[in-house]
Design a protein around this motif. Structure first.
Motif, mmCIF file in Angstrom:
data_model
loop_
_atom_site.group_PDB
_atom_site.id
_atom_site.type_symbol
_atom_site.label_atom_id
_atom_site.label_comp_id
_atom_site.label_asym_id
_atom_site.label_seq_id
_atom_site.Cartn_x
_atom_site.Cartn_y
_atom_site.Cartn_z
ATOM 1 N N ALA A 55 0.840 -1.204 0.000
ATOM 2 C CA ALA A 55 0.000 0.000 0.000
ATOM 3 C C ALA A 55 0.871 1.249 0.000
ATOM 4 O O ALA A 55 0.605 2.197 -0.746
ATOM 5 C CB ALA A 55 -0.925 -0.001 1.209
ATOM 6 N N MET A 56 1.930 1.264 0.819
ATOM 7 C CA MET A 56 2.845 2.409 0.854
ATOM 8 C C MET A 56 3.497 2.633 -0.501
ATOM 9 O O MET A 56 3.612 3.759 -0.970
ATOM 10 C CB MET A 56 3.940 2.206 1.903
ATOM 11 C CG MET A 56 3.621 2.736 3.235
ATOM 12 S SD MET A 56 3.033 4.406 3.150
ATOM 13 C CE MET A 56 3.310 4.860 4.792
ATOM 14 N N LEU A 57 3.939 1.540 -1.135
ATOM 15 C CA LEU A 57 4.552 1.661 -2.463
ATOM 16 C C LEU A 57 3.563 2.235 -3.470
ATOM 17 O O LEU A 57 3.915 3.090 -4.285
ATOM 18 C CB LEU A 57 5.053 0.292 -2.946
ATOM 19 C CG LEU A 57 6.306 -0.246 -2.272
ATOM 20 C CD1 LEU A 57 6.556 -1.688 -2.702
ATOM 21 C CD2 LEU A 57 7.505 0.621 -2.606
ATOM 22 N N SER A 58 2.341 1.810 -3.397
ATOM 23 C CA SER A 58 1.322 2.299 -4.324
ATOM 24 C C SER A 58 0.982 3.762 -4.061
ATOM 25 O O SER A 58 0.852 4.555 -4.992
ATOM 26 C CB SER A 58 0.067 1.438 -4.216
ATOM 27 O OG SER A 58 -0.896 1.891 -5.125
ATOM 28 N N ILE A 59 0.861 4.142 -2.793
ATOM 29 C CA ILE A 59 0.525 5.517 -2.433
ATOM 30 C C ILE A 59 1.652 6.470 -2.828
ATOM 31 O O ILE A 59 1.414 7.554 -3.357
ATOM 32 C CB ILE A 59 0.226 5.620 -0.920
ATOM 33 C CG1 ILE A 59 -1.067 4.883 -0.596
ATOM 34 C CG2 ILE A 59 0.140 7.071 -0.463
ATOM 35 C CD1 ILE A 59 -1.298 4.643 0.879
ATOM 36 N N ASP A 60 2.886 6.064 -2.590
ATOM 37 C CA ASP A 60 4.037 6.934 -2.852
ATOM 38 C C ASP A 60 4.735 6.612 -4.168
ATOM 39 O O ASP A 60 5.929 6.847 -4.313
ATOM 40 C CB ASP A 60 5.039 6.822 -1.695
ATOM 41 C CG ASP A 60 4.459 7.347 -0.399
ATOM 42 O OD1 ASP A 60 3.659 8.297 -0.473
ATOM 43 O OD2 ASP A 60 4.814 6.830 0.663
ATOM 44 N N LYS A 61 4.008 6.107 -5.167
ATOM 45 C CA LYS A 61 4.643 5.663 -6.400
ATOM 46 C C LYS A 61 5.349 6.791 -7.149
ATOM 47 O O LYS A 61 6.384 6.574 -7.763
ATOM 48 C CB LYS A 61 3.652 4.936 -7.295
ATOM 49 C CG LYS A 61 2.520 5.766 -7.827
ATOM 50 C CD LYS A 61 1.555 4.901 -8.618
ATOM 51 C CE LYS A 61 0.245 5.649 -8.773
ATOM 52 N NZ LYS A 61 -0.875 4.769 -8.908
ATOM 53 N N ARG A 62 4.829 8.032 -7.085
ATOM 54 C CA ARG A 62 5.503 9.145 -7.771
ATOM 55 C C ARG A 62 6.876 9.382 -7.176
ATOM 56 O O ARG A 62 7.849 9.558 -7.887
ATOM 57 C CB ARG A 62 4.667 10.423 -7.663
ATOM 58 C CG ARG A 62 3.556 10.476 -8.665
ATOM 59 C CD ARG A 62 2.954 11.884 -8.731
ATOM 60 N NE ARG A 62 1.548 11.771 -8.986
ATOM 61 C CZ ARG A 62 0.581 12.166 -8.190
ATOM 62 N NH1 ARG A 62 0.861 12.777 -7.070
ATOM 63 N NH2 ARG A 62 -0.679 11.983 -8.509
ATOM 64 N N MET A 63 6.944 9.378 -5.843
ATOM 65 C CA MET A 63 8.214 9.605 -5.176
ATOM 66 C C MET A 63 9.189 8.458 -5.478
ATOM 67 O O MET A 63 10.369 8.684 -5.726
ATOM 68 C CB MET A 63 8.003 9.713 -3.667
ATOM 69 C CG MET A 63 9.254 10.077 -2.898
ATOM 70 S SD MET A 63 8.963 10.323 -1.154
ATOM 71 C CE MET A 63 8.506 8.684 -0.620
ATOM 72 N N ILE A 64 8.690 7.251 -5.521
ATOM 73 C CA ILE A 64 9.530 6.084 -5.795
ATOM 74 C C ILE A 64 10.057 6.137 -7.225
ATOM 75 O O ILE A 64 11.218 5.817 -7.486
ATOM 76 C CB ILE A 64 8.762 4.778 -5.516
ATOM 77 C CG1 ILE A 64 8.503 4.661 -4.011
ATOM 78 C CG2 ILE A 64 9.508 3.560 -6.032
ATOM 79 C CD1 ILE A 64 7.516 3.607 -3.635
ATOM 80 N N ASN A 65 9.233 6.568 -8.163
ATOM 81 C CA ASN A 65 9.671 6.674 -9.555
ATOM 82 C C ASN A 65 10.764 7.723 -9.742
ATOM 83 O O ASN A 65 11.531 7.659 -10.698
ATOM 84 C CB ASN A 65 8.491 6.983 -10.477
ATOM 85 C CG ASN A 65 7.564 5.801 -10.624
ATOM 86 O OD1 ASN A 65 7.984 4.655 -10.466
ATOM 87 N ND2 ASN A 65 6.305 6.062 -10.927
ATOM 88 N N ASP A 66 10.850 8.692 -8.838
ATOM 89 C CA ASP A 66 11.866 9.746 -8.936
ATOM 90 C C ASP A 66 13.216 9.324 -8.368
ATOM 91 O O ASP A 66 14.202 10.040 -8.532
ATOM 92 C CB ASP A 66 11.377 11.006 -8.209
ATOM 93 C CG ASP A 66 10.219 11.669 -8.909
ATOM 94 O OD1 ASP A 66 10.000 11.379 -10.115
ATOM 95 O OD2 ASP A 66 9.510 12.460 -8.272
#
Length: 153
Positions: free
Chosen positions: A137-148
């Motif tokens: 869920a955290m990965l999905s919620i923060d996917k924009r930050m993770i992609n950066d």
């Protein structure tokens, strides 16, 4: 169609929002001439931990002082009070400001998290452990930050 009780329940939070209008600088001049007693009553009904008479006195002082009239917004007013160490001079106003600043205006963020959680927890993942589900869920919620995050090569 909603029943009258359902409508009342759905919009009961609106009285919580009236507290914000007590601290809107553009209204200070108007409130100095005619104090917003009804709004104060609603506010102290919703937030019973506030001392009504003391808050009224503090607000009268704030409405009449020119150094408060140029402040825009609750956050700016809170910063002004803390920067000038006025928390002890305006304790009830300070409490009200803390409530206003920390209370979310909408429930959109929480609803977004639940929607994300629903997407993550599919039928196949329903047996997944709680830790793994939280991580997904955290990965999905923060996917924009993770992609950066820069890729390591």
């Amino acid at each position: 169609m909603l029943s009258p009780n359902q409508v009342k329940e759905k919009f009961c939070f609106i009285s919580d929002c009236s507290a914000v209008s007590l601290l809107e600088a553009p209204k200070f001049q108007k409130y100095e001439k005619k104090f917003p007693t009804q709004i104060l009553d609603q506010t102290t009904d919703v937030y019973s931990m506030l001392q009504k008479d003391r808050l009224k006195t503090e607000l009268r002082v704030i409405y009449s002082r020119s150094d408060f009239k140029n402040i825009t917004g609750a956050i700016s007013l809170l910063q002004f009070i803390t920067e000038n160490n006025l928390q002890t001079k305006f304790p009830e106003t300070y409490k009200l400001l803390l409530i206003i600043v920390t209370t979310p205006v909408t429930t959109a963020e929480a609803e977004r998290c639940f929607s994300t959680l629903k997407r993550v927890q599919t039928f196949l993942r329903s047996t997944t452990s709680e830790d793994r589900l939280s991580a997904l869920a955290m990965l999905s919620i923060d996917k924009r930050m993770i992609n950066d995050i820069p890729k390591i090569q």
